[in-house]
Design a protein around this motif. Structure first.
Motif, mmCIF file in Angstrom:
data_model
loop_
_atom_site.group_PDB
_atom_site.id
_atom_site.type_symbol
_atom_site.label_atom_id
_atom_site.label_comp_id
_atom_site.label_asym_id
_atom_site.label_seq_id
_atom_site.Cartn_x
_atom_site.Cartn_y
_atom_site.Cartn_z
ATOM 1 N N PRO A 71 0.821 -1.220 0.000
ATOM 2 C CA PRO A 71 0.000 0.000 0.000
ATOM 3 C C PRO A 71 0.857 1.275 0.000
ATOM 4 O O PRO A 71 0.482 2.267 -0.620
ATOM 5 C CB PRO A 71 -0.812 -0.111 1.292
ATOM 6 C CG PRO A 71 -0.828 -1.561 1.610
ATOM 7 C CD PRO A 71 0.453 -2.118 1.089
ATOM 8 N N GLU A 72 1.992 1.231 0.665
ATOM 9 C CA GLU A 72 2.882 2.392 0.695
ATOM 10 C C GLU A 72 3.453 2.673 -0.688
ATOM 11 O O GLU A 72 3.526 3.823 -1.119
ATOM 12 C CB GLU A 72 4.038 2.180 1.691
ATOM 13 C CG GLU A 72 3.603 2.078 3.136
ATOM 14 C CD GLU A 72 3.119 0.692 3.531
ATOM 15 O OE1 GLU A 72 3.419 -0.303 2.812
ATOM 16 O OE2 GLU A 72 2.415 0.599 4.551
ATOM 17 N N GLU A 73 3.853 1.615 -1.393
ATOM 18 C CA GLU A 73 4.395 1.777 -2.742
ATOM 19 C C GLU A 73 3.313 2.265 -3.694
ATOM 20 O O GLU A 73 3.560 3.099 -4.564
ATOM 21 C CB GLU A 73 4.997 0.463 -3.241
ATOM 22 C CG GLU A 73 5.521 0.511 -4.659
ATOM 23 C CD GLU A 73 6.646 1.510 -4.882
ATOM 24 O OE1 GLU A 73 6.865 1.884 -6.049
ATOM 25 O OE2 GLU A 73 7.300 1.943 -3.917
ATOM 26 N N LYS A 74 2.105 1.760 -3.517
ATOM 27 C CA LYS A 74 0.987 2.184 -4.353
ATOM 28 C C LYS A 74 0.712 3.673 -4.148
ATOM 29 O O LYS A 74 0.516 4.421 -5.109
ATOM 30 C CB LYS A 74 -0.247 1.363 -3.993
ATOM 31 C CG LYS A 74 -1.328 1.354 -5.016
ATOM 32 C CD LYS A 74 -2.434 0.419 -4.562
ATOM 33 C CE LYS A 74 -3.192 -0.118 -5.726
ATOM 34 N NZ LYS A 74 -4.249 -1.020 -5.354
ATOM 35 N N ALA A 75 0.736 4.119 -2.897
ATOM 36 C CA ALA A 75 0.520 5.534 -2.581
ATOM 37 C C ALA A 75 1.638 6.391 -3.167
ATOM 38 O O ALA A 75 1.393 7.477 -3.695
ATOM 39 C CB ALA A 75 0.423 5.733 -1.075
ATOM 40 N N ARG A 76 2.870 5.898 -3.098
ATOM 41 C CA ARG A 76 4.008 6.632 -3.650
ATOM 42 C C ARG A 76 3.868 6.774 -5.159
ATOM 43 O O ARG A 76 4.091 7.846 -5.718
ATOM 44 C CB ARG A 76 5.324 5.932 -3.306
ATOM 45 C CG ARG A 76 6.569 6.738 -3.701
ATOM 46 C CD ARG A 76 7.841 5.912 -3.624
ATOM 47 N NE ARG A 76 7.926 4.900 -4.653
ATOM 48 C CZ ARG A 76 8.208 5.136 -5.937
ATOM 49 N NH1 ARG A 76 8.408 6.361 -6.355
ATOM 50 N NH2 ARG A 76 8.270 4.164 -6.821
ATOM 51 N N GLN A 77 3.484 5.707 -5.838
ATOM 52 C CA GLN A 77 3.303 5.745 -7.290
ATOM 53 C C GLN A 77 2.182 6.703 -7.682
ATOM 54 O O GLN A 77 2.286 7.403 -8.689
ATOM 55 C CB GLN A 77 3.013 4.346 -7.828
ATOM 56 C CG GLN A 77 4.197 3.429 -7.813
ATOM 57 C CD GLN A 77 3.870 2.031 -8.331
ATOM 58 O OE1 GLN A 77 2.731 1.716 -8.635
ATOM 59 N NE2 GLN A 77 4.890 1.189 -8.411
ATOM 60 N N LEU A 78 1.141 6.747 -6.878
ATOM 61 C CA LEU A 78 0.023 7.646 -7.157
ATOM 62 C C LEU A 78 0.462 9.100 -7.006
ATOM 63 O O LEU A 78 0.173 9.932 -7.866
ATOM 64 C CB LEU A 78 -1.126 7.330 -6.212
ATOM 65 C CG LEU A 78 -2.449 7.991 -6.486
ATOM 66 C CD1 LEU A 78 -2.939 7.668 -7.893
ATOM 67 C CD2 LEU A 78 -3.474 7.550 -5.463
ATOM 68 N N LYS A 79 1.188 9.400 -5.949
ATOM 69 C CA LYS A 79 1.694 10.764 -5.747
ATOM 70 C C LYS A 79 2.677 11.146 -6.849
ATOM 71 O O LYS A 79 2.670 12.276 -7.331
ATOM 72 C CB LYS A 79 2.344 10.890 -4.371
ATOM 73 C CG LYS A 79 1.342 10.871 -3.245
ATOM 74 C CD LYS A 79 2.014 10.948 -1.886
ATOM 75 C CE LYS A 79 0.968 10.926 -0.792
ATOM 76 N NZ LYS A 79 1.551 11.033 0.541
ATOM 77 N N LEU A 80 3.491 10.193 -7.250
ATOM 78 C CA LEU A 80 4.451 10.429 -8.323
ATOM 79 C C LEU A 80 3.728 10.730 -9.635
ATOM 80 O O LEU A 80 4.122 11.635 -10.381
ATOM 81 C CB LEU A 80 5.372 9.216 -8.481
ATOM 82 C CG LEU A 80 6.472 9.312 -9.512
ATOM 83 C CD1 LEU A 80 7.441 10.442 -9.168
ATOM 84 C CD2 LEU A 80 7.228 7.983 -9.586
ATOM 85 N N ALA A 81 2.666 10.012 -9.916
ATOM 86 C CA ALA A 81 1.892 10.250 -11.134
ATOM 87 C C ALA A 81 1.261 11.641 -11.106
ATOM 88 O O ALA A 81 1.304 12.380 -12.103
ATOM 89 C CB ALA A 81 0.812 9.175 -11.291
ATOM 90 N N ALA A 82 0.704 12.028 -9.962
ATOM 91 C CA ALA A 82 0.085 13.355 -9.845
ATOM 92 C C ALA A 82 1.134 14.455 -10.001
ATOM 93 O O ALA A 82 0.910 15.443 -10.709
ATOM 94 C CB ALA A 82 -0.629 13.473 -8.506
ATOM 95 N N LEU B 251 -1.930 16.741 -2.132
ATOM 96 C CA LEU B 251 -1.577 15.369 -1.756
ATOM 97 C C LEU B 251 -1.293 15.201 -0.264
ATOM 98 O O LEU B 251 -0.835 14.140 0.154
ATOM 99 C CB LEU B 251 -0.364 14.910 -2.572
ATOM 100 C CG LEU B 251 -0.542 14.919 -4.083
ATOM 101 C CD1 LEU B 251 0.750 14.544 -4.782
ATOM 102 C CD2 LEU B 251 -1.667 13.993 -4.499
ATOM 103 N N SER B 252 -1.527 16.229 0.518
ATOM 104 C CA SER B 252 -1.341 16.172 1.976
ATOM 105 C C SER B 252 0.031 15.631 2.356
ATOM 106 O O SER B 252 0.162 14.557 2.928
ATOM 107 C CB SER B 252 -2.428 15.312 2.624
ATOM 108 O OG SER B 252 -3.697 15.792 2.317
ATOM 109 N N MET B 253 1.057 16.403 2.021
ATOM 110 C CA MET B 253 2.426 15.991 2.332
ATOM 111 C C MET B 253 3.213 17.186 2.843
ATOM 112 O O MET B 253 2.782 18.328 2.675
ATOM 113 C CB MET B 253 3.097 15.368 1.115
ATOM 114 C CG MET B 253 3.129 16.243 -0.101
ATOM 115 S SD MET B 253 3.887 15.557 -1.606
ATOM 116 C CE MET B 253 3.991 13.865 -1.353
ATOM 117 N N SER B 254 4.349 16.901 3.443
ATOM 118 C CA SER B 254 5.193 17.979 3.955
ATOM 119 C C SER B 254 5.915 18.665 2.800
ATOM 120 O O SER B 254 6.006 18.122 1.697
ATOM 121 C CB SER B 254 6.217 17.416 4.941
ATOM 122 O OG SER B 254 7.184 16.643 4.250
#
Length: 149
Positions: free
Chosen positions: A18-29, A59-62
């Protein structure tokens, strides 16, 4: 034969954490936002300042994570062959509201330097099509970005 291929693909899809999936999604955005930034081949100071801010909000990130993601997205974007690589990932996971927020962020970046180039407009319109957004949603997000700028 097709059943074997389907099982193989499903096993690889399920193997992604799930962490990798979230990372890939943020990367795509982030990559989609970079498409707008580099569409007119001119990285304005306003765009450079706005990009990390939009990533932190959308994306709710720092801020540090946003800057790291931008660096990673620049590499991914350089290796990409089409927008479909990014929009396919986004379509699989984003809700309609999240897609609209991404499109709004793209419009905000396009208008950040005070002028909309035809290439920025073209990228955003193509992205909206690939995200299966209606033309009225595209216009609504554009109007919101214009009001905010």
């Amino acid at each position: 034969m097709i059943a074997k291929l389907k099982r193989f693909l499903q096993s690889h899809i399920q193997a992604i954490s799930p962490e990798e999936k979230a990372r890939q999604l943020k990367l795509a955005a982030a990559s989609m936002l970079l498409e707008v930034v580099f569409a007119d081949e001119n990285l304005a100071a306003e765009e450079r300042a706005l990009l990390p801010k939009l990533l932190t909000e959308t994306l709710s990130m720092s801020a540090q994570d946003a800057n790291d993601l931008i660096d990673e997205a620049k590499k991914a974007q350089g290796n990409a062959t089409s927008l479909f690589e990014f929009t396919n990932t986004i379509n699989a996971e984003f809700s309609l509201e999240q897609k609209q927020q991404l499109l709004l962020a793209m419009w905000q970046l396009a208008y950040a330097d005070g002028q909309l180039s035809q290439y920025e407009d073209q990228i955003i319109r193509r992205t909206a099509d690939l995200l299966y957004l209606k033309h009225s949603e595209l216009i609504q997000m554009r109007n919101q970005a214009i009001k905010a700028s």
